[in-house]
Scaffold this motif. Structure first.
Motif, PDB file in Angstrom:
ATOM      1  N   ALA A   1       4.553  -2.850   0.002  1.00 47.93           N
ATOM      2  CA  ALA A   1       3.100  -2.832   0.216  1.00 47.93           C
ATOM      3  C   ALA A   1       2.459  -1.517  -0.194  1.00 47.93           C
ATOM      4  O   ALA A   1       1.365  -1.177   0.279  1.00 47.93           O
ATOM      5  CB  ALA A   1       2.806  -3.115   1.694  1.00 47.93           C
ATOM      6  N   GLN A   2       3.086  -0.780  -1.100  1.00 53.23           N
ATOM      7  CA  GLN A   2       2.551   0.525  -1.489  1.00 53.23           C
ATOM      8  C   GLN A   2       1.153   0.409  -2.096  1.00 53.23           C
ATOM      9  O   GLN A   2       0.264   1.211  -1.784  1.00 53.23           O
ATOM     10  CB  GLN A   2       3.510   1.216  -2.470  1.00 53.23           C
ATOM     11  CG  GLN A   2       4.806   1.693  -1.845  1.00 53.23           C
ATOM     12  CD  GLN A   2       5.910   0.644  -1.844  1.00 53.23           C
ATOM     13  OE1 GLN A   2       5.638  -0.555  -1.920  1.00 53.23           O
ATOM     14  NE2 GLN A   2       7.162   1.087  -1.776  1.00 53.23           N
ATOM     15  N   ALA A   3       0.957  -0.567  -2.974  1.00 51.77           N
ATOM     16  CA  ALA A   3      -0.350  -0.711  -3.628  1.00 51.77           C
ATOM     17  C   ALA A   3      -1.426  -1.078  -2.616  1.00 51.77           C
ATOM     18  O   ALA A   3      -2.560  -0.565  -2.666  1.00 51.77           O
ATOM     19  CB  ALA A   3      -0.270  -1.767  -4.730  1.00 51.77           C
ATOM     20  N   GLU A   4      -1.086  -1.958  -1.684  1.00 55.64           N
ATOM     21  CA  GLU A   4      -2.049  -2.364  -0.657  1.00 55.64           C
ATOM     22  C   GLU A   4      -2.381  -1.194   0.273  1.00 55.64           C
ATOM     23  O   GLU A   4      -3.537  -1.029   0.686  1.00 55.64           O
ATOM     24  CB  GLU A   4      -1.497  -3.543   0.143  1.00 55.64           C
ATOM     25  CG  GLU A   4      -1.449  -4.853  -0.620  1.00 55.64           C
ATOM     26  CD  GLU A   4      -0.257  -4.980  -1.566  1.00 55.64           C
ATOM     27  OE1 GLU A   4      -0.199  -5.971  -2.308  1.00 55.64           O
ATOM     28  OE2 GLU A   4       0.622  -4.082  -1.557  1.00 55.64           O
ATOM     29  N   LEU A   5      -1.376  -0.393   0.619  1.00 52.53           N
ATOM     30  CA  LEU A   5      -1.622   0.780   1.458  1.00 52.53           C
ATOM     31  C   LEU A   5      -2.556   1.754   0.750  1.00 52.53           C
ATOM     32  O   LEU A   5      -3.492   2.290   1.361  1.00 52.53           O
ATOM     33  CB  LEU A   5      -0.305   1.468   1.808  1.00 52.53           C
ATOM     34  CG  LEU A   5      -0.427   2.795   2.554  1.00 52.53           C
ATOM     35  CD1 LEU A   5      -1.090   2.601   3.918  1.00 52.53           C
ATOM     36  CD2 LEU A   5       0.950   3.459   2.716  1.00 52.53           C
TER      37      LEU A   5
ATOM     38  N   GLY B   1       7.772   7.721   0.728  1.00 53.48           N
ATOM     39  CA  GLY B   1       7.611   7.029  -0.544  1.00 53.48           C
ATOM     40  C   GLY B   1       6.624   5.886  -0.496  1.00 53.48           C
ATOM     41  O   GLY B   1       6.277   5.325  -1.532  1.00 53.48           O
ATOM     42  N   ALA B   2       6.148   5.535   0.701  1.00 50.54           N
ATOM     43  CA  ALA B   2       5.176   4.452   0.809  1.00 50.54           C
ATOM     44  C   ALA B   2       3.808   4.865   0.283  1.00 50.54           C
ATOM     45  O   ALA B   2       2.998   4.022  -0.080  1.00 50.54           O
ATOM     46  CB  ALA B   2       5.050   3.994   2.263  1.00 50.54           C
ATOM     47  N   PHE B   3       3.566   6.185   0.248  1.00 50.97           N
ATOM     48  CA  PHE B   3       2.282   6.719  -0.198  1.00 50.97           C
ATOM     49  C   PHE B   3       2.553   7.935  -1.057  1.00 50.97           C
ATOM     50  O   PHE B   3       3.441   8.741  -0.758  1.00 50.97           O
ATOM     51  CB  PHE B   3       1.426   7.101   1.010  1.00 50.97           C
ATOM     52  CG  PHE B   3      -0.037   7.299   0.713  1.00 50.97           C
ATOM     53  CD1 PHE B   3      -0.858   6.218   0.455  1.00 50.97           C
ATOM     54  CD2 PHE B   3      -0.595   8.573   0.713  1.00 50.97           C
ATOM     55  CE1 PHE B   3      -2.217   6.394   0.193  1.00 50.97           C
ATOM     56  CE2 PHE B   3      -1.945   8.765   0.457  1.00 50.97           C
ATOM     57  CZ  PHE B   3      -2.764   7.664   0.193  1.00 50.97           C
ATOM     58  N   SER B   4       1.802   8.068  -2.132  1.00 49.98           N
ATOM     59  CA  SER B   4       2.055   9.152  -3.081  1.00 49.98           C
ATOM     60  C   SER B   4       1.987  10.513  -2.406  1.00 49.98           C
ATOM     61  O   SER B   4       1.028  10.837  -1.699  1.00 49.98           O
ATOM     62  CB  SER B   4       1.029   9.087  -4.214  1.00 49.98           C
ATOM     63  OG  SER B   4       1.162  10.207  -5.067  1.00 49.98           O
TER      64      SER B   4
ATOM     65  N   GLY C   1      -1.920  -4.549  19.259  1.00 47.88           N
ATOM     66  CA  GLY C   1      -0.682  -4.906  18.576  1.00 47.88           C
ATOM     67  C   GLY C   1      -0.851  -6.167  17.747  1.00 47.88           C
ATOM     68  O   GLY C   1      -1.312  -7.191  18.258  1.00 47.88           O
ATOM     69  N   ILE C   2      -0.476  -6.079  16.477  1.00 48.38           N
ATOM     70  CA  ILE C   2      -0.616  -7.211  15.566  1.00 48.38           C
ATOM     71  C   ILE C   2       0.735  -7.486  14.925  1.00 48.38           C
ATOM     72  O   ILE C   2       1.228  -6.670  14.141  1.00 48.38           O
ATOM     73  CB  ILE C   2      -1.668  -6.927  14.471  1.00 48.38           C
ATOM     74  CG1 ILE C   2      -3.016  -6.580  15.095  1.00 48.38           C
ATOM     75  CG2 ILE C   2      -1.785  -8.116  13.525  1.00 48.38           C
ATOM     76  CD1 ILE C   2      -4.063  -6.145  14.095  1.00 48.38           C
ATOM     77  N   ARG C   3       1.331  -8.622  15.275  1.00 42.22           N
ATOM     78  CA  ARG C   3       2.608  -8.968  14.653  1.00 42.22           C
ATOM     79  C   ARG C   3       2.329  -9.534  13.262  1.00 42.22           C
ATOM     80  O   ARG C   3       1.699 -10.584  13.118  1.00 42.22           O
ATOM     81  CB  ARG C   3       3.374  -9.996  15.472  1.00 42.22           C
ATOM     82  CG  ARG C   3       4.753 -10.227  14.866  1.00 42.22           C
ATOM     83  CD  ARG C   3       5.443 -11.453  15.368  1.00 42.22           C
ATOM     84  NE  ARG C   3       6.760 -11.562  14.736  1.00 42.22           N
ATOM     85  CZ  ARG C   3       7.562 -12.595  14.880  1.00 42.22           C
ATOM     86  NH1 ARG C   3       7.200 -13.619  15.626  1.00 42.22           N
ATOM     87  NH2 ARG C   3       8.731 -12.628  14.285  1.00 42.22           N
ATOM     88  N   ALA C   4       2.789  -8.835  12.241  1.00 42.19           N
ATOM     89  CA  ALA C   4       2.548  -9.294  10.879  1.00 42.19           C
ATOM     90  C   ALA C   4       3.404  -8.500   9.913  1.00 42.19           C
ATOM     91  O   ALA C   4       3.793  -7.358  10.186  1.00 42.19           O
ATOM     92  CB  ALA C   4       1.075  -9.139  10.502  1.00 42.19           C
ATOM     93  N   ASP C   5       3.685  -9.110   8.783  1.00 38.46           N
ATOM     94  CA  ASP C   5       4.282  -8.394   7.669  1.00 38.46           C
ATOM     95  C   ASP C   5       3.274  -7.363   7.174  1.00 38.46           C
ATOM     96  O   ASP C   5       2.075  -7.649   7.054  1.00 38.46           O
ATOM     97  CB  ASP C   5       4.624  -9.389   6.559  1.00 38.46           C
ATOM     98  CG  ASP C   5       5.132  -8.721   5.317  1.00 38.46           C
ATOM     99  OD1 ASP C   5       6.251  -8.208   5.334  1.00 38.46           O
ATOM    100  OD2 ASP C   5       4.382  -8.701   4.305  1.00 38.46           O
ATOM    101  N   ALA C   6       3.739  -6.159   6.886  1.00 38.07           N
ATOM    102  CA  ALA C   6       2.832  -5.069   6.513  1.00 38.07           C
ATOM    103  C   ALA C   6       1.992  -5.414   5.291  1.00 38.07           C
ATOM    104  O   ALA C   6       0.788  -5.128   5.249  1.00 38.07           O
ATOM    105  CB  ALA C   6       3.636  -3.795   6.258  1.00 38.07           C
TER     106      ALA C   6
ATOM    107  N   LYS D   1      -3.077  -6.540   2.859  1.00 41.65           N
ATOM    108  CA  LYS D   1      -3.786  -7.352   1.865  1.00 41.65           C
ATOM    109  C   LYS D   1      -5.041  -7.967   2.489  1.00 41.65           C
ATOM    110  O   LYS D   1      -6.110  -7.980   1.866  1.00 41.65           O
ATOM    111  CB  LYS D   1      -2.857  -8.449   1.341  1.00 41.65           C
ATOM    112  CG  LYS D   1      -3.393  -9.211   0.136  1.00 41.65           C
ATOM    113  CD  LYS D   1      -2.444 -10.330  -0.274  1.00 41.65           C
ATOM    114  CE  LYS D   1      -1.094  -9.803  -0.675  1.00 41.65           C
ATOM    115  NZ  LYS D   1      -0.209 -10.906  -1.153  1.00 41.65           N
ATOM    116  N   PHE D   2      -4.915  -8.452   3.721  1.00 40.77           N
ATOM    117  CA  PHE D   2      -6.075  -9.022   4.413  1.00 40.77           C
ATOM    118  C   PHE D   2      -7.151  -7.961   4.604  1.00 40.77           C
ATOM    119  O   PHE D   2      -8.336  -8.213   4.340  1.00 40.77           O
ATOM    120  CB  PHE D   2      -5.647  -9.601   5.761  1.00 40.77           C
ATOM    121  CG  PHE D   2      -6.738 -10.335   6.483  1.00 40.77           C
ATOM    122  CD1 PHE D   2      -6.797 -11.719   6.456  1.00 40.77           C
ATOM    123  CD2 PHE D   2      -7.718  -9.653   7.196  1.00 40.77           C
ATOM    124  CE1 PHE D   2      -7.811 -12.404   7.122  1.00 40.77           C
ATOM    125  CE2 PHE D   2      -8.735 -10.323   7.854  1.00 40.77           C
ATOM    126  CZ  PHE D   2      -8.770 -11.702   7.818  1.00 40.77           C
TER     127      PHE D   2
END
Length: 547
Positions: A224-228, A247-250, A317-322, A327-328
């Motif tokens: 999810a790097q691009a979405e982050l 590495g998730a964010f530049s 708390g939100i259970r979800a794939d990152a 993206k949402f």
């Protein structure tokens, strides 16, 4: 005319794994698993033979991390299966998808009876329950394909992790009449965010003046790097990566607080946020600066593992794939015409980030750390930007958690469970999977956990450069004990001549001084096959800021 061998349960295991997309298997043969390995000889799967089962687990873990595929591990019964558990704990804690196929004693020995069979345990899969997502024993050969297919789907469903399927010896050897497995489909169960929760999070963010983000390993695992990046820029929010999220964010982005989670200046920025969004992180021991982080604003926590949510700090708390959650949020901001209101007490978030990073460097400047900082900088300069690196639990890795810029590569460490011995075997798996050279970093203490894998690296000509920082003991424990008690006990170690030991396996090795590590590494990383560099020096950590 030569007759084809009678297919058996072992063939069903191999056929199912192949149909699911497996290419490589890690493990060690054993008496009750011989049917499995005989079937392996009739397949296209590559087998990587480790020397200790724990290291086989680390290697399958490293393979998965480096490739994004499912790691596959074959285990024998009893001692072999039990020896793997510490390696599986790391995969479980870090969310690495793996499928473990463990053999079992014959069906007649299962249950409460004590027949005195070799390797017999009361309940072998119960031993794996603490370190795997799912465990199952298959009692009939016809059930093997479905069991493995279901287990594979569980492994890749967030929160991802290792799963355990065991097959008794006689089931592996039993002739089967069913036709060969032609295809198998294992799909991950989706975990999108619940709409009312993510919309509530959006309302909080819409009103935020000082939003900030902590990105954990869940962001990396979700890809999810691009979405982050999109969400952070839309929010104008400073981003801190956890050690697992490195590495998730530049690193060089103007909103990046990099990975300095263990610095109080960075903690203060996170505490000052009026909305702190934590994505794919438990906000655990290291990321929370040893549980001293106390957010004063609202907190949103998004994670695929429900047990993580609010485990340390009250939050929405939100259970979800990152990736699905980010993206949402990204789409919602774009469609609603979201306008960032970021103002940190009259300063821009970019100014806050730059000033905070300068304070971090100033704190380090005030300590006697020139050798350590140059050592880490020299390693970073020598390692190609796209190279993946694997770090054991050693002082250099603890520096790496905070200061290592992953650039275009990946930073992998054993920070999930914190066990020793991860670096080298995981790097072997990563190198074999990616078909690219990788770097492993260990201390002399942690290297002895995996020293037998020099044989594996040589046998398979794995392109791994292994850097061993030899300080004569368990360096970080020495430092902790001296700080707490004024003296260290049981931290000093007799160790081998690592250079001579590596050379005895036919592996090129050299000892260098700390100031020469950059030159030596740059040369070693251009070589073929495995090689070893040993640096005899004692590194120390920067002063903690949580005490």
């Amino acid at each position: 005319m030569n007759e084809q061998p009678q297919r058996n349960g072992g063939d069903l295991v191999i056929e199912t794994l192949t149909a699911l997309g497996a290419k490589t298997v890690f493990g060690i043969p054993g008496q009750h698993a011989l049917g499995l390995f005989d079937a392996l000889s009739r397949s296209s799967l590559d087998f990587i033979s480790s020397r200790v089962e724990n290291n086989s687990a680390f290697a399958a873990d490293g393979y998965s991390r480096a490739t994004g595929e499912v790691g596959v591990l074959f285990l024998s019964t009893g001692p072999g299966a039990l020896t793997s558990l510490a390696g599986l704990q790391e995969a479980y804690a870090t969310g690495v998808p793996m499928v473990v196929i463990a053999s079992q004693i014959p069906l007649d020995g299962l249950g409460a009876r004590r027949k005195g069979m070799l390797h017999q345990l009361d309940d072998q899969k119960a031993s794996a329950a603490n370190v795997t997502k799912f465990q199952q024993t298959v009692h009939h050969a016809s059930g093997i394909p479905s069991a493995i297919q279901d287990a594979w789907a569980r492994a890749i469903t967030v929160p991802m992790g290792p799963v355990w399927v065991e097959v008794p010896q006689d089931v592996l050897l039993a002739p089967v009449m069913v036709p060969p497995v032609q295809d198998a489909l294992a799909e991950a169960y989706p975990h999108p965010p619940r709409e009312e929760l993510i919309r509530e999070a959006m309302r909080w963010l819409a009103d935020a003046k000082r939003p900030a983000i902590i990105a954990g390993g869940g962001v990396r695992r979700a890809g999810a790097q691009a979405e982050l990046l999109a969400v952070a820029e839309e929010l104008q929010a400073p981003v801190l990566c956890s050690p697992g999220g490195n590495g998730a964010f530049s690193w060089d982005h103007e909103l990046s607080l990099q990975s300095w989670a263990e610095d109080r200046f960075v903690s203060e920025v996170m505490e000052d946020a009026d909305v702190l969004m934590v994505i794919g992180s438990a906000l655990g021991e290291v990321t929370s600066n040893y549980f001293t982080l106390e957010p004063r604003g609202k907190m949103i926590q998004i994670d695929a593992e429900p047990r993580v949510l609010e485990s340390n700090t009250p939050a929405l708390g939100i259970r979800a794939d990152a990736r699905e959650a980010l993206k949402f949020l990204d789409e919602e901001m774009r469609t609603t015409g979201f306008k960032a209101q970021a103002s940190w007490h009259g300063q821009t978030p970019q100014q806050v980030v730059a000033q905070t990073l300068a304070k971090v460097q100033g704190r380090l400047d005030a300590q006697d750390l020139a050798k350590e900082r140059k050592f880490m900088a020299d390693i970073r300069a020598a390692v190609p930007s796209e190279m993946q690196t694997f770090w054991d639990m050693t002082i250099a890795a603890y520096w790496g958690w905070s200061c290592w810029d992953a650039k275009d590569g990946e930073f992998h460490s054993a920070q999930g469970a914190g066990g020793l011995g991860f670096g080298f075997p995981a790097a072997i798996g990563g190198a074999i999977g990616s078909k690219q050279r990788v770097l492993a970093v260990s201390g002399d203490g942690s290297s002895m956990y995996s020293i037998a894998e020099l044989a594996t690296a040589k046998q398979h000509q794995a392109p791994v450069t292994w850097l061993i920082v030899d300080d004569g003991g368990y360096g970080i424990l020495r430092e902790y004990m001296e700080g707490a008690f004024g003296k260290a006990t049981a931290t000093e170690l007799a160790r081998p001549d690592f250079v001579a030991l590596a050379q005895s396996f036919g592996i090129p090795a050299q000892a260098v001084e700390p100031e020469d590590i950059g030159t030596a590494l740059a040369e070693a990383l251009k070589s073929d096959g495995p090689n070893v560099i040993v640096v005899r020096t004692q590194l120390k950590m920067f002063a903690p800021t949580h005490l």
